[in-house]
Design a protein around this motif. Structure first.
Motif, short mmCIF file in Angstrom:
data_model
loop_
_atom_site.label_atom_id
_atom_site.label_comp_id
_atom_site.label_asym_id
_atom_site.label_seq_id
_atom_site.Cartn_x
_atom_site.Cartn_y
_atom_site.Cartn_z
N GLU A 4 51.48 51.14 51.88
CA GLU A 4 52.23 51.43 53.11
C GLU A 4 52.82 50.16 53.70
OE1 GLU A 4 53.16 54.43 54.34
OE2 GLU A 4 52.25 55.13 52.47
N LYS A 5 52.05 49.08 53.66
CA LYS A 5 52.56 47.79 54.17
C LYS A 5 53.74 47.32 53.34
CE LYS A 5 48.86 45.88 56.81
NZ LYS A 5 48.27 44.67 57.29
N LYS A 7 55.99 49.06 51.98
CA LYS A 7 57.17 49.83 52.38
C LYS A 7 57.86 49.26 53.61
CE LYS A 7 55.45 54.19 50.54
NZ LYS A 7 54.98 55.55 50.87
N GLU A 8 57.13 48.48 54.41
CA GLU A 8 57.66 47.96 55.66
C GLU A 8 58.23 46.53 55.56
OE1 GLU A 8 57.80 49.88 58.43
OE2 GLU A 8 57.04 51.46 57.09
N THR A 10 60.56 43.50 55.08
CA THR A 10 61.99 43.20 55.11
C THR A 10 62.24 41.71 54.83
OG1 THR A 10 61.99 42.71 57.48
CG2 THR A 10 62.43 45.00 56.82
N TYR A 53 67.12 41.56 51.46
CA TYR A 53 65.92 41.02 52.10
C TYR A 53 66.22 39.60 52.59
CZ TYR A 53 63.44 44.83 49.83
OH TYR A 53 63.02 46.07 49.43
N ASP A 101 55.17 41.84 61.64
CA ASP A 101 54.62 42.93 60.82
C ASP A 101 55.43 43.19 59.56
OD1 ASP A 101 52.62 43.32 62.66
OD2 ASP A 101 53.60 45.01 63.64
N HIS A 102 56.71 42.84 59.58
CA HIS A 102 57.59 43.12 58.44
C HIS A 102 57.73 41.92 57.50
CE1 HIS A 102 59.36 46.28 61.27
NE2 HIS A 102 58.48 46.83 60.47
N GLY A 120 52.55 39.91 58.87
CA GLY A 120 52.03 41.25 58.60
C GLY A 120 51.32 41.38 57.28
N GLN A 160 59.86 50.28 47.37
CA GLN A 160 61.04 50.63 48.17
C GLN A 160 62.21 51.12 47.31
OE1 GLN A 160 62.04 47.57 51.03
NE2 GLN A 160 59.91 47.32 51.66
#
Length: 175
Positions: A4-5, A7-8, A10, A53, A101-102, A120, A160
């Motif tokens: 899940e992390k 996926k976030e 960037t 990115y 977090d990203h 993150g 992703q």
């Protein structure tokens, strides 16, 4: 939780010595310090840039060859000769309006501790020091300079659905 992390994410931020290199430095007679970089790490770095990115390098090390290598890969933010990595991180957060977090950071040694406590997703190569391993949410099975960077970028891009390049160029990783 780890997937899940991914996926976030960037933004990628990497240390250089011990992460993008194996940590060895060759001192030439002219006083220049030479490093080797893994071409597969280079491919992943330039692909992450192509995919949109933010890719950054923050290192206490310095050298014109390093600067040229990273510029050739399209890395947007290159900070060499840095003593306070968190200060650079804070400026990036403001400039790009990204939240910690990203951000995925990969480090390998004590100078990376503070910045890894803020991002993150702190990660490290297999040969990182114990203090960094204890803080990392992912430890690559690869050593620094031996595809640890490729490993983590590929994981993020695959999760992703951005990994496969329809039109790869053989020149992409050798810039």
């Amino acid at each position: 939780m780890f997937l899940e992390k991914l996926k976030e994410i960037t933004t990628f931020i990497f240390d250089v010595d011990g992460v993008l290199t194996n940590g060895d430095i060759i001192a030439s007679d002219s006083g220049e310090f030479l490093r080797t970089f893994n071409i597969k790490d280079g491919y992943a770095l330039q692909l992450a840039v192509k995919r949109g990115y933010l890719v950054c390098v923050i290192s206490g090390g310095r050298g014109q060859a390093m600067q040229k290598r990273f510029e050739g890969l399209g890395i947007q933010e290159i900070f060499l000769g840095v003593s306070d990595k968190v200060e650079i991180l804070d400026s990036l957060l403001l400039k790009y309006q990204v939240t910690a977090d990203h951000i995925l950071y990969m480090g390998d040694d004590i100078p990376d501790l503070k910045i890894m406590q803020v991002v993150g997703l702190p990660t490290c190569p297999a040969d990182a020091v114990p203090e960094i391993k204890a803080l990392s949410q992912y430890i690559s099975p690869y050593d620094g300079g031996s595809m640890a960077v490729r490993d983590i970028i590929e994981k993020v891009l695959r999760v992703q659905h951005k990994w496969f390049d329809e039109h790869p160029s053989a020149a992409d990783s050798g810039k």
